[in-house]
Design a protein around this motif. Structure first.
Motif, PDB file in Angstrom:
ATOM      1  N   VAL A  50       0.876  -1.168   0.000  1.00 38.32           N
ATOM      2  CA  VAL A  50       0.000   0.000   0.000  1.00 38.32           C
ATOM      3  C   VAL A  50       0.919   1.225   0.000  1.00 38.32           C
ATOM      4  CG1 VAL A  50      -1.775   1.266   1.273  1.00 38.32           C
ATOM      5  CG2 VAL A  50      -1.818  -1.237   1.218  1.00 38.32           C
ATOM      6  N   VAL A  51       0.678   2.133  -0.911  1.00 35.63           N
ATOM      7  CA  VAL A  51       1.582   3.261  -1.126  1.00 35.63           C
ATOM      8  C   VAL A  51       1.839   4.051   0.154  1.00 35.63           C
ATOM      9  CG1 VAL A  51       1.834   5.450  -2.382  1.00 35.63           C
ATOM     10  CG2 VAL A  51       1.041   3.400  -3.581  1.00 35.63           C
ATOM     11  N   THR A  65       0.862   5.710 -13.087  1.00 32.84           N
ATOM     12  CA  THR A  65      -0.302   6.004 -12.264  1.00 32.84           C
ATOM     13  C   THR A  65      -1.516   5.186 -12.735  1.00 32.84           C
ATOM     14  OG1 THR A  65      -0.735   7.927 -13.687  1.00 32.84           O
ATOM     15  CG2 THR A  65       0.496   8.318 -11.642  1.00 32.84           C
ATOM     16  N   PRO A  66      -2.549   5.094 -11.905  1.00 29.10           N
ATOM     17  CA  PRO A  66      -3.716   4.281 -12.274  1.00 29.10           C
ATOM     18  C   PRO A  66      -4.365   4.669 -13.601  1.00 29.10           C
ATOM     19  CG  PRO A  66      -3.798   4.805  -9.950  1.00 29.10           C
ATOM     20  CD  PRO A  66      -2.662   5.598 -10.531  1.00 29.10           C
ATOM     21  N   ASP A  67      -4.159   5.895 -14.066  1.00 28.29           N
ATOM     22  CA  ASP A  67      -4.719   6.294 -15.363  1.00 28.29           C
ATOM     23  C   ASP A  67      -3.842   5.858 -16.537  1.00 28.29           C
ATOM     24  OD1 ASP A  67      -2.598   8.048 -15.094  1.00 28.29           O
ATOM     25  OD2 ASP A  67      -3.809   9.861 -15.182  1.00 28.29           O
ATOM     26  N   ARG A 103       2.612  10.072  -4.475  1.00 24.14           N
ATOM     27  CA  ARG A 103       2.360   9.212  -3.312  1.00 24.14           C
ATOM     28  C   ARG A 103       1.171   9.732  -2.509  1.00 24.14           C
ATOM     29  NH1 ARG A 103       7.831   7.049  -0.710  1.00 24.14           N
ATOM     30  NH2 ARG A 103       6.332   6.752   0.955  1.00 24.14           N
ATOM     31  N   PHE A 106      -2.110   9.002  -4.508  1.00 22.89           N
ATOM     32  CA  PHE A 106      -2.471   7.593  -4.643  1.00 22.89           C
ATOM     33  C   PHE A 106      -2.112   6.791  -3.395  1.00 22.89           C
ATOM     34  CE2 PHE A 106      -1.621   9.260  -8.944  1.00 22.89           C
ATOM     35  CZ  PHE A 106      -2.908   9.146  -9.447  1.00 22.89           C
ATOM     36  N   SER A 107      -2.211   7.412  -2.232  1.00 23.21           N
ATOM     37  CA  SER A 107      -1.776   6.773  -0.985  1.00 23.21           C
ATOM     38  C   SER A 107      -2.545   5.503  -0.646  1.00 23.21           C
ATOM     39  CB  SER A 107      -1.866   7.763   0.174  1.00 23.21           C
ATOM     40  OG  SER A 107      -3.224   8.125   0.405  1.00 23.21           O
ATOM     41  N   ASP A 108      -3.774   5.384  -1.084  1.00 19.29           N
ATOM     42  CA  ASP A 108      -4.578   4.205  -0.778  1.00 19.29           C
ATOM     43  C   ASP A 108      -4.454   3.106  -1.828  1.00 19.29           C
ATOM     44  OD1 ASP A 108      -5.514   5.340   1.561  1.00 19.29           O
ATOM     45  OD2 ASP A 108      -7.279   6.206   0.601  1.00 19.29           O
ATOM     46  N   HIS A 109      -3.682   3.340  -2.867  1.00 19.09           N
ATOM     47  CA  HIS A 109      -3.498   2.355  -3.922  1.00 19.09           C
ATOM     48  C   HIS A 109      -2.384   1.372  -3.553  1.00 19.09           C
ATOM     49  CE1 HIS A 109      -5.820   5.323  -6.082  1.00 19.09           C
ATOM     50  NE2 HIS A 109      -5.955   4.481  -7.081  1.00 19.09           N
ATOM     51  N   ILE A 110      -2.364   0.267  -4.239  1.00 14.57           N
ATOM     52  CA  ILE A 110      -1.291  -0.712  -4.054  1.00 14.57           C
ATOM     53  C   ILE A 110      -0.234  -0.457  -5.107  1.00 14.57           C
ATOM     54  CG2 ILE A 110      -0.675  -3.153  -4.162  1.00 14.57           C
ATOM     55  CD1 ILE A 110      -3.474  -3.762  -3.073  1.00 14.57           C
ATOM     56  N   GLY A 111       1.003  -0.299  -4.659  1.00 17.51           N
ATOM     57  CA  GLY A 111       2.135  -0.126  -5.561  1.00 17.51           C
ATOM     58  C   GLY A 111       2.830  -1.459  -5.762  1.00 17.51           C
TER      59      GLY A 111
END
Length: 118
Positions: A50-51, A65-67, A103, A106-111
């Motif tokens: 998790v980022v 990034t997610p996009d 960061r 997208f802190s709640d995303h999984i890196g």
């Protein structure tokens, strides 16, 4: 990552960022990710984190990034061939500011950490 990969079958080579990748032997520079907030499938991968859990001094050389947008330190003027130099030092400082912003966004995303070849 696929849209950014070299297509060796293409008649003309479009802009690309990588041609192959592999998982690093020491993910996240030795940082052991906290996986308690991750889905069970993601917990199995030591290359996922998790980022928001990453150490503040962890800075990758590129971020997708997610996009689907590719971001990397060369966009700020950093060039391997010029290392070391004042221009690269300044570019790295600007890149680290960009990574901090990404960061935060997208802190709640999984890196996922991978090592790519370009």
């Amino acid at each position: 990552m696929a849209p950014h990969r070299l297509d060796e079958d293409a008649e003309s080579w479009p802009r690309f960022y990588w041609d192959y990748w592999h998982l690093t032997p020491d993910p996240f520079g030795g940082f052991a990710p906290i996986t308690r907030d991750m889905e069970p499938a993601a917990k199995c991968n030591r290359h996922a984190c998790v980022v928001r859990e990453l150490p503040s001094d962890y800075n990758p050389s590129a971020v997708i990034t997610p996009d689907g947008m590719w971001n990397d330190l060369s966009e700020f003027g950093w060039r391997l061939i010029d290392e070391p130099c004042d221009a690269n030092t300044a570019a790295m400082a600007k890149w680290q500011q960009r990574v901090a912003k990404l960061r935060e966004m997208f802190s709640d995303h999984i890196g996922i950490e991978i090592l790519y070849h370009c």
